[in-house]
Motif scaffolding. Sequence first.
Motif, short mmCIF file in Angstrom:
data_model
loop_
_atom_site.label_atom_id
_atom_site.label_comp_id
_atom_site.label_asym_id
_atom_site.label_seq_id
_atom_site.Cartn_x
_atom_site.Cartn_y
_atom_site.Cartn_z
N UNK A 153 0.83 -1.20 0.00
CA UNK A 153 0.00 0.00 0.00
C UNK A 153 0.87 1.26 0.00
N UNK A 154 1.85 1.30 0.89
CA UNK A 154 2.73 2.47 0.96
C UNK A 154 3.43 2.70 -0.37
N UNK A 155 3.90 1.62 -0.97
CA UNK A 155 4.60 1.73 -2.26
C UNK A 155 3.64 2.24 -3.33
N UNK A 156 2.43 1.70 -3.38
CA UNK A 156 1.45 2.13 -4.37
C UNK A 156 1.08 3.60 -4.20
N UNK A 157 1.05 4.08 -2.97
CA UNK A 157 0.69 5.47 -2.68
C UNK A 157 1.89 6.41 -2.74
N UNK A 158 3.03 5.88 -3.11
CA UNK A 158 4.23 6.71 -3.23
C UNK A 158 4.73 7.25 -1.90
N UNK A 159 4.44 6.54 -0.83
CA UNK A 159 4.88 6.93 0.51
C UNK A 159 4.45 8.36 0.85
N UNK A 160 3.23 8.71 0.43
CA UNK A 160 2.71 10.06 0.68
C UNK A 160 2.46 10.27 2.18
N UNK A 161 2.31 11.53 2.57
CA UNK A 161 2.02 11.85 3.97
C UNK A 161 0.73 11.19 4.42
N UNK A 162 -0.30 11.23 3.57
CA UNK A 162 -1.57 10.60 3.94
C UNK A 162 -1.44 9.08 4.04
N UNK A 163 -0.65 8.49 3.17
CA UNK A 163 -0.45 7.04 3.25
C UNK A 163 0.23 6.68 4.57
N UNK A 164 1.24 7.44 4.94
CA UNK A 164 1.92 7.17 6.21
C UNK A 164 0.99 7.40 7.40
N UNK A 165 0.16 8.42 7.34
CA UNK A 165 -0.77 8.67 8.44
C UNK A 165 -1.79 7.54 8.54
N UNK A 166 -2.27 7.06 7.40
CA UNK A 166 -3.20 5.94 7.38
C UNK A 166 -2.55 4.70 8.00
N UNK A 167 -1.31 4.48 7.66
CA UNK A 167 -0.58 3.32 8.20
C UNK A 167 -0.33 3.49 9.70
N UNK A 168 0.03 4.68 10.13
CA UNK A 168 0.26 4.92 11.56
C UNK A 168 -1.00 4.58 12.37
N UNK A 169 -2.15 5.04 11.88
CA UNK A 169 -3.41 4.74 12.56
C UNK A 169 -3.69 3.24 12.52
N UNK A 170 -3.43 2.61 11.40
CA UNK A 170 -3.65 1.16 11.27
C UNK A 170 -2.77 0.37 12.22
N UNK A 171 -1.52 0.76 12.34
CA UNK A 171 -0.61 0.05 13.25
C UNK A 171 -1.10 0.18 14.68
N UNK A 172 -1.53 1.36 15.05
CA UNK A 172 -2.07 1.54 16.40
C UNK A 172 -3.30 0.67 16.61
N UNK A 173 -4.16 0.59 15.61
CA UNK A 173 -5.37 -0.23 15.71
C UNK A 173 -5.01 -1.71 15.84
N UNK A 174 -4.09 -2.16 15.02
CA UNK A 174 -3.75 -3.58 15.06
C UNK A 174 -3.08 -3.96 16.37
N UNK A 175 -2.21 -3.11 16.86
CA UNK A 175 -1.56 -3.41 18.13
C UNK A 175 -2.57 -3.40 19.28
N UNK A 176 -3.56 -2.53 19.21
CA UNK A 176 -4.57 -2.51 20.27
C UNK A 176 -5.44 -3.77 20.21
N UNK A 177 -5.63 -4.34 19.03
CA UNK A 177 -6.43 -5.56 18.90
C UNK A 177 -5.76 -6.76 19.54
#
Length: 195
Positions: A153-177
């Motif tokens: 996903x990050x590669x497809x989105x060109x490592x954009x700021x929004x892509x990284x923010x989406x991933x940061x939120x996702x990582x927090x969500x997955x770790x909380x699960x």
Amino acid sequence: MAFVLSLLMALVLVSYGSGGSLGCDVSQNHMLVGRKNLRLLGQMRRISPRFCLQDRKDFAFPQEMVEGGQLQEAQAISVLHEMLQQSFNLFHTESSSAAWDTTLLEQLRTGLHQQLDHLDACLGQVMGEEDSALGRTGPTLAMKRYFQGIHVYLQEKGYSDCAWETVRVEIMRSLSSSTSLHKMLRMMDGDLNSP
């Protein structure tokens, strides 16, 4: 904001439960490192996720495997270790260095490394050489595939700021699960009544 704080607290519980959980002796220092890591993850937010709604994605977190309660102790520890290892790897890339504040990122990397060291000791306690295949099958493999999807996903989105923010939120969500894994391990250790 309250949602983010609850996710951060869940990460502390997952990563640094009370002494005796995960078959390991968790010192007060580990609790402090966990709290610091949570603050760092919160501070790393550079833009509001609301501005990145067009970049949202379902990364297919293997929640049923993580929360299913059917994992053995060694599998649960292996999954937790894989989550931390993959998170460490994700935030240890050249593209992540360009996306985040360098000081905060380095502090997070150090904290994740400390968590991994702790879980390495736990893995050594519950897994023998015959269990080394755990990392190539089942829940641990599902976790690897989940993180591979994040990298793509990050590669497809060109490592954009929004892509990284989406991933940061996702990582927090997955770790909380993974809180349910931690609870399961505490029950296995007979440590459910600990704070």
